[in-house]
Design an enzyme around this catalytic site. Structure first.
Site, PDB file in Angstrom:
ATOM      1  N   LYS A 190      23.997  53.387  22.867  1.00 31.88           N
ATOM      2  CA  LYS A 190      25.434  53.675  22.785  1.00 31.88           C
ATOM      3  C   LYS A 190      26.171  52.988  23.923  1.00 31.88           C
ATOM      4  O   LYS A 190      25.705  52.964  25.057  1.00 31.88           O
ATOM      5  CB  LYS A 190      25.635  55.196  22.867  1.00 31.88           C
ATOM      6  N   SER A 221      32.928  66.669  23.430  1.00 25.86           N
ATOM      7  CA  SER A 221      33.864  66.272  22.372  1.00 25.86           C
ATOM      8  C   SER A 221      33.178  66.158  21.019  1.00 25.86           C
ATOM      9  O   SER A 221      33.825  66.249  19.974  1.00 25.86           O
ATOM     10  CB  SER A 221      34.507  64.928  22.731  1.00 25.86           C
ATOM     11  N   GLY A 223      31.851  63.497  19.857  1.00 23.51           N
ATOM     12  CA  GLY A 223      31.944  62.123  19.360  1.00 23.51           C
ATOM     13  C   GLY A 223      30.607  61.407  19.342  1.00 23.51           C
ATOM     14  O   GLY A 223      30.267  60.718  18.365  1.00 23.51           O
TER      15      GLY A 223
END
Length: 310
Positions: A190, A221, A223
Site C-alpha cells: 500500500k 477510517s 480506508g
C-alpha cells in the site's frame, strides 16, 4: 485487590470485575461546569493493589486526563501499587518522528502516566512493540491473537485460509497469527498519499480461491481495509474478513465498512463500541475481558502472565 474504572469503557470494566468476582471500587469521576475533571475515590485503598481500567480512546484527551487524575488520587490515598490497565493506548501511532519538527507523542504520554504515579502498565496490542520501552516501569503488552485464533477456528474451515497483512508494517503481527493457525501469508503493498487515505498498489502472494483474513491492530477510517479487500477479491479471493484489535472507527468508517465488499469485520471491545457499530450487519465484537481479567489476577498474585501471550 481493588478495581477502579474511568468513564472510557464502563461495560468492559464491569465485565472484568465479573470475571474476577470482584466489585468495582466506588469512585466518582465527574466534571465541573467548565469540563474540568474531578475524581473522588469513595472507599479506603490504603495499602491496596489497585488496577485502573481506562482506555484512552475518543475523546482521547479527556480519557487520558481521567486516567492521570485517578492515578494521582490513588497515590495520594496511599495505595500500595497502582497498575494502569489501558486496553487501547491512544497516541500509539505517534511512536517516531515521521518528519522534521514533529513530536513523539507516545513517549510523552508514557512519561505522563509514569509521572502521575503508575507502578505498572497493562495494555493490549500496542501499535509498535518499542512503546513498551517508552515506559520506565514494568509494562505488559498482551496480544489479542489467542482470542482471535479461537474464534477463527470456530467460524472458518482452516484448510483454505490465507492470512493477509493489509500493509507492510503489519507483517510481523500477521505472520504470528498465520503461524498459530498454520496458514500461508499474503501482503497488500500500500502507498499512502496523505494521512487517512490509502491507495492499494499490489498483492504479494497467491490468494486465488482462498478465504482471506486480514489482521491488524487498529482500524480507524477503514480506508485501508476496504481498499485491501477490493484488491484481494480482484485477485481471486473467494471472501475477505478482517480481525482487528482496536475498532477506533472514526468519522464515516462504519458506513464505509458496511458499504464495502468486506464479508465481516471482527473487533474487540477494547474501545467501547458505538451504537453504529452494534447495529452494523458486518461488524462483530469479541469480548476481551477474560484475557485482561486473567492478566490482572496473575499480576495481583505475582504469577507469570507470559503464558497468555501464546
Amino acid at each position: 485487590m481493588k478495581l477502579v474504572a474511568g468513564n472510557s469503557n464502563r461495560p468492559l470494566a464491569e465485565a472484568i470485575a465479573t470475571y474476577l468476582n470482584t466489585p468495582l471500587a466506588k469512585c466518582v469521576v465527574r466534571r465541573f461546569a467548565d469540563m474540568e475533571i474531578f475524581v473522588e475515590v469513595q472507599e479506603n485503598v490504603r495499602g491496596e493493589d489497585v488496577f485502573v481500567i481506562q482506555s484512552t480512546s475518543f475523546p482521547a484527551n479527556d480519557h487520558l486526563m481521567e486516567l492521570l487524575i485517578i492515578i494521582d488520587a490513588l497515590k495520594r490515598a496511599s495505595a500500595k501499587r497502582v497498575t494502569a490497565v489501558v486496553p487501547y493506548f491512544g497516541y500509539a501511532r505517534q511512536d517516531r518522528k515521521p518528519g522534521p519538527r514533529t513530536p513523539i507523542s507516545a513517549k510523552l504520554v508514557a512519561n505522563m502516566i509514569v509521572r502521575a504515579g503508575a507502578d505498572r502498565v497493562l495494555t493490549l496490542d500496542l501499535h509498535a512493540g518499542q512503546i513498551q520501552g517508552f515506559f520506565d516501569i514494568p509494562t505488559d503488552n498482551l496480544f489479542a491473537a489467542p482470542v482471535m485464533v479461537q474464534d477463527i477456528k470456530q467460524v472458518f474451515d482452516t484448510n483454505n485460509l490465507m492470512v493477509v497483512s493489509p500493509d507492510v508494517g503489519g507483517v510481523v503481527r500477521a505472520r504470528g497469527l498465520a503461524k498459530r493457525i498454520d496458514a500461508p501469508l499474503a501482503i497488500v503493498d500500500k502507498r499512502r498519499e496523505r494521512p487517512g487515505d490509502s491507495e492499494v498498489m499490489n498483492v504479494i502472494g497467491n490468494v486465488k480461491g482462498r478465504t482471506c483474513i486480514m489482521v491488524d491492530d487498529i482500524v480507524d477510517s477503514g480506508g485501508t481495509l476496504v481498499n485491501a479487500a477490493e484488491a484481494l477479491l480482484d485477485h481471486g479471493a473467494t471472501s475477505v474478513s478482517a480481525y482487528i484489535t482496536h475498532g477506533v472507527l472514526s468519522g464515516g468508517a462504519v458506513a464505509r465498512i458496511m458499504a464495502s465488499r468486506l464479508k465481516e469485520l471482527v473487533i474487540t471491545d477494547s474501545i467501547l463500541p458505538s451504537e453504529a457499530v452494534k447495529n452494523a450487519h458486518n461488524i462483530r465484537v469479541l469480548p476481551i475481558a477474560p484475557l485482561l481479567g486473567e492478566a490482572i489476577a496473575r499480576t495481583a498474585e505475582e504469577r507469570s502472565v507470559s503464558s497468555l501471550f501464546y
